[in-house]
Design a protein around this motif. Structure first.
Motif, PDB file in Angstrom:
ATOM      1  N   MET A   1      25.233  52.268  30.356  1.00  0.00           N
ATOM      2  CA  MET A   1      25.660  50.868  30.369  1.00  0.00           C
ATOM      3  C   MET A   1      27.103  50.758  29.855  1.00  0.00           C
ATOM      4  N   LEU A   2      27.850  49.830  30.436  1.00  0.00           N
ATOM      5  CA  LEU A   2      29.190  49.524  29.957  1.00  0.00           C
ATOM      6  C   LEU A   2      29.183  48.112  29.399  1.00  0.00           C
ATOM      7  N   ARG A   3      29.778  47.927  28.245  1.00  0.00           N
ATOM      8  CA  ARG A   3      29.876  46.615  27.621  1.00  0.00           C
ATOM      9  C   ARG A   3      31.338  46.184  27.603  1.00  0.00           C
ATOM     10  N   LEU A   4      31.601  45.062  28.247  1.00  0.00           N
ATOM     11  CA  LEU A   4      32.948  44.525  28.374  1.00  0.00           C
ATOM     12  C   LEU A   4      33.112  43.379  27.384  1.00  0.00           C
ATOM     13  N   HIS A   5      34.013  43.548  26.417  1.00  0.00           N
ATOM     14  CA  HIS A   5      34.170  42.583  25.335  1.00  0.00           C
ATOM     15  C   HIS A   5      35.290  41.586  25.641  1.00  0.00           C
ATOM     16  N   PHE A   6      35.007  40.302  25.389  1.00  0.00           N
ATOM     17  CA  PHE A   6      35.956  39.216  25.650  1.00  0.00           C
ATOM     18  C   PHE A   6      36.336  38.512  24.363  1.00  0.00           C
ATOM     19  N   THR A   7      37.593  38.105  24.290  1.00  0.00           N
ATOM     20  CA  THR A   7      38.028  37.127  23.298  1.00  0.00           C
ATOM     21  C   THR A   7      38.133  35.784  24.009  1.00  0.00           C
ATOM     22  N   ALA A   8      38.379  34.717  23.254  1.00  0.00           N
ATOM     23  CA  ALA A   8      38.555  33.402  23.882  1.00  0.00           C
ATOM     24  C   ALA A   8      39.736  33.418  24.849  1.00  0.00           C
ATOM     25  N   GLU A   9      40.793  34.132  24.477  1.00  0.00           N
ATOM     26  CA  GLU A   9      41.958  34.231  25.361  1.00  0.00           C
ATOM     27  C   GLU A   9      41.617  35.007  26.630  1.00  0.00           C
ATOM     28  N   ASP A  10      40.814  36.051  26.497  1.00  0.00           N
ATOM     29  CA  ASP A  10      40.405  36.835  27.672  1.00  0.00           C
ATOM     30  C   ASP A  10      39.630  35.967  28.658  1.00  0.00           C
ATOM     31  N   LEU A  11      38.734  35.122  28.157  1.00  0.00           N
ATOM     32  CA  LEU A  11      37.927  34.275  29.032  1.00  0.00           C
ATOM     33  C   LEU A  11      38.797  33.312  29.827  1.00  0.00           C
ATOM     34  N   ALA A  12      39.888  32.882  29.232  1.00  0.00           N
ATOM     35  CA  ALA A  12      40.774  31.941  29.909  1.00  0.00           C
ATOM     36  C   ALA A  12      41.570  32.600  31.033  1.00  0.00           C
ATOM     37  N   ARG A  13      41.564  33.931  31.095  1.00  0.00           N
ATOM     38  CA  ARG A  13      42.379  34.635  32.089  1.00  0.00           C
ATOM     39  C   ARG A  13      41.534  35.306  33.172  1.00  0.00           C
ATOM     40  N   VAL A  14      40.274  34.959  33.270  1.00  0.00           N
ATOM     41  CA  VAL A  14      39.398  35.516  34.300  1.00  0.00           C
ATOM     42  C   VAL A  14      39.626  34.776  35.618  1.00  0.00           C
ATOM     43  N   LYS A  15      39.697  35.515  36.717  1.00  0.00           N
ATOM     44  CA  LYS A  15      39.795  34.886  38.035  1.00  0.00           C
ATOM     45  C   LYS A  15      39.027  35.722  39.054  1.00  0.00           C
ATOM     46  N   VAL A  16      38.711  35.102  40.174  1.00  0.00           N
ATOM     47  CA  VAL A  16      37.959  35.751  41.245  1.00  0.00           C
ATOM     48  C   VAL A  16      38.850  35.793  42.483  1.00  0.00           C
ATOM     49  N   GLU A  17      39.016  36.988  43.073  1.00  0.00           N
ATOM     50  CA  GLU A  17      39.907  37.148  44.225  1.00  0.00           C
ATOM     51  C   GLU A  17      39.339  38.163  45.205  1.00  0.00           C
ATOM     52  N   VAL A  18      39.677  37.987  46.477  1.00  0.00           N
ATOM     53  CA  VAL A  18      39.430  39.008  47.490  1.00  0.00           C
ATOM     54  C   VAL A  18      40.619  39.953  47.476  1.00  0.00           C
ATOM     55  N   LEU A  19      40.388  41.249  47.257  1.00  0.00           N
ATOM     56  CA  LEU A  19      41.489  42.207  47.135  1.00  0.00           C
ATOM     57  C   LEU A  19      42.174  42.502  48.469  1.00  0.00           C
ATOM     58  N   GLY A  20      41.433  42.412  49.570  1.00  0.00           N
ATOM     59  CA  GLY A  20      42.043  42.626  50.873  1.00  0.00           C
ATOM     60  C   GLY A  20      41.533  43.845  51.609  1.00  0.00           C
ATOM     61  N   PRO A  21      42.034  44.086  52.828  1.00  0.00           N
ATOM     62  CA  PRO A  21      41.480  45.138  53.695  1.00  0.00           C
ATOM     63  C   PRO A  21      41.683  46.558  53.191  1.00  0.00           C
ATOM     64  N   LEU A  22      42.761  46.841  52.451  1.00  0.00           N
ATOM     65  CA  LEU A  22      42.946  48.194  51.932  1.00  0.00           C
ATOM     66  C   LEU A  22      41.859  48.524  50.913  1.00  0.00           C
TER      67      LEU A  22
ATOM     68  N   GLU B   1      38.852  47.211  50.762  1.00  0.00           N
ATOM     69  CA  GLU B   1      37.570  47.368  51.453  1.00  0.00           C
ATOM     70  C   GLU B   1      37.514  48.693  52.207  1.00  0.00           C
ATOM     71  N   THR B   2      38.643  49.139  52.752  1.00  0.00           N
ATOM     72  CA  THR B   2      38.665  50.436  53.425  1.00  0.00           C
ATOM     73  C   THR B   2      38.395  51.554  52.436  1.00  0.00           C
ATOM     74  N   SER B   3      39.026  51.481  51.261  1.00  0.00           N
ATOM     75  CA  SER B   3      38.809  52.480  50.219  1.00  0.00           C
ATOM     76  C   SER B   3      37.347  52.521  49.797  1.00  0.00           C
ATOM     77  N   LEU B   4      36.767  51.363  49.550  1.00  0.00           N
ATOM     78  CA  LEU B   4      35.365  51.304  49.136  1.00  0.00           C
ATOM     79  C   LEU B   4      34.435  51.688  50.280  1.00  0.00           C
ATOM     80  N   GLY B   5      34.843  51.406  51.508  1.00  0.00           N
ATOM     81  CA  GLY B   5      34.049  51.809  52.657  1.00  0.00           C
ATOM     82  C   GLY B   5      33.969  53.323  52.786  1.00  0.00           C
ATOM     83  N   LEU B   6      35.071  54.011  52.542  1.00  0.00           N
ATOM     84  CA  LEU B   6      35.063  55.473  52.584  1.00  0.00           C
ATOM     85  C   LEU B   6      34.157  56.041  51.494  1.00  0.00           C
TER      86      LEU B   6
END
Length: 349
Positions: free
Chosen positions: A1-22, A24-29
């Protein structure tokens, strides 16, 4: 298991994005080398695997192996909307970062093209050859599906965004279960394989976290944080439903017939030519206006006019890949097609 620790400042900097076709190609391989998720990926692997394996420039092993780690193109390249943009960033990356990232796969894989030794040493000619190989792999393994993949990932990002708008970042992280567990202020990733980050506890230390959905990642999210990177990327699986998988991997050549009759109800609603244009966009996601005109049997000017009208009605959208403008369907367009009696044809929603 990996535990990812957040501070209040860390939580304010979270975002969700699509990385793009490169990305997905890397993960596809990487996905091609795994044996899990056969229901989700079996058809795609069977069609794609023979095209990208072997000792030539299509060697799937150059980005690592399931047991030996995965090269971090994600913090190295970042979010790149098109393949060319991602590859340009790859070939121009600092030599130290290249050596650090590609060193992770130095001992992975038993079959490896000789020129990959140059990639691991950050030789520019070899890195350029790698970029060409990635472009080829994208062409044969991802490009035909990219319109549907991108739509699926955008939908996932939109759902996460609605969660965050209603309940903040805590609701976003809590809503990612069961693949992760949010126990404030720690995000736990059960089943995480520690080949990239052997420590059980990881601190963001002020770096922003990008949550990046992927159809090829799975079943456990993966964390990427190069020592010289400004941020941390957590790639998480966005494909879980076999029905969604069947829609994504429907073979482009035979899943839908361009020459099938246009539904009468659709012609009555939109007009014959405009209905044809809509069906062609459905049959060939990410077509340019020139391709659209050729497949619909009309002039480019007429194709552009009809596509503009469809886009204004919310039935299609325009995506840009470098200098090319690509026509794709929206959810509303797909719903319209599937509700107008398509003579046995059905497009995935």
């Amino acid at each position: 298991m990996l535990r990812l620790h957040f501070t209040a400042e860390d939580l304010a900097r979270v975002k969700v994005e699509v990385l793009g076709p490169l990305a997905e190609t890397s993960l596809g391989l990487w996905n091609l080398q795994r044996r899990d998720g056969r229901v989700l990926f079996g058809g795609w692997r069977a069609r794609t695997g023979p095209l990208v394996t072997g000792d030539g420039p299509h060697a799937a092993q150059f980005l690592g192996s399931p047991a030996g780690g995965l090269v971090d193109l994600f913090t190295l390249v970042g979010t790149a909307g098109c393949m060319d943009e991602g590859l340009e960033r790859l070939v121009s990356a600092p030599e130290g970062r290249l050596r650090e990232e590609f060193g992770v796969c130095a001992g992975a894989g038993r079959r490896r093209a000789r020129w990959l030794a140059g990639v691991m040493a950050a030789d520019r000619q070899s890195v350029g050859r790698l970029a060409g190989a990635l472009r080829d792999c994208h062409r044969v393994g991802v490009a035909s599906y990219w319109g549907r993949i991108h739509q699926h990932l955008d939908g996932d990002v939109a759902r996460r965004g609605r969660l965050m708008a209603r309940g903040g970042v805590a609701a976003l992280l809590d809503g990612m279960g069961p693949m992760v567990r949010w126990r404030p202020p720690v995000l736990e990733i059960p089943g995480y394989r520690p080949f990239v980050h052997p420590v059980a506890d990881f601190h963001l230390a002020g770096r922003p976290l990008i949550l990046a959905p992927s159809v090829f990642c799975g079943p456990v999210p993966q964390l990427f944080a190069g020592s010289g990177a400004d941020g941390v990327v957590m790639v998480y699986p966005a494909l879980h439903d076999p029905v969604d998988a069947a829609a994504l991997w429907a073979p482009p050549a035979d899943a839908r017939r361009v020459d099938a009759p246009v539904p009468p109800a659709l012609s009555a609603l939109l007009g014959r030519t405009r209905a044809v244009v809509l069906c062609v966009i459905a049959d060939h996601p990410a077509s340019t206006t020139t391709q659209l005109a050729r497949r619909a049997g009309i002039s480019p000017a007429s194709a552009s006019e009809h596509a503009t009208t469809l886009r204004a009605a919310g039935l299609t959208a325009l995506a840009r890949e470098r200098k090319a403008a690509l026509h794709t369907l929206t959810h509303l367009g797909l719903t319209l097609l599937n509700s107008t009696g398509c003579a046995g044809r059905r497009w995935p929603v």
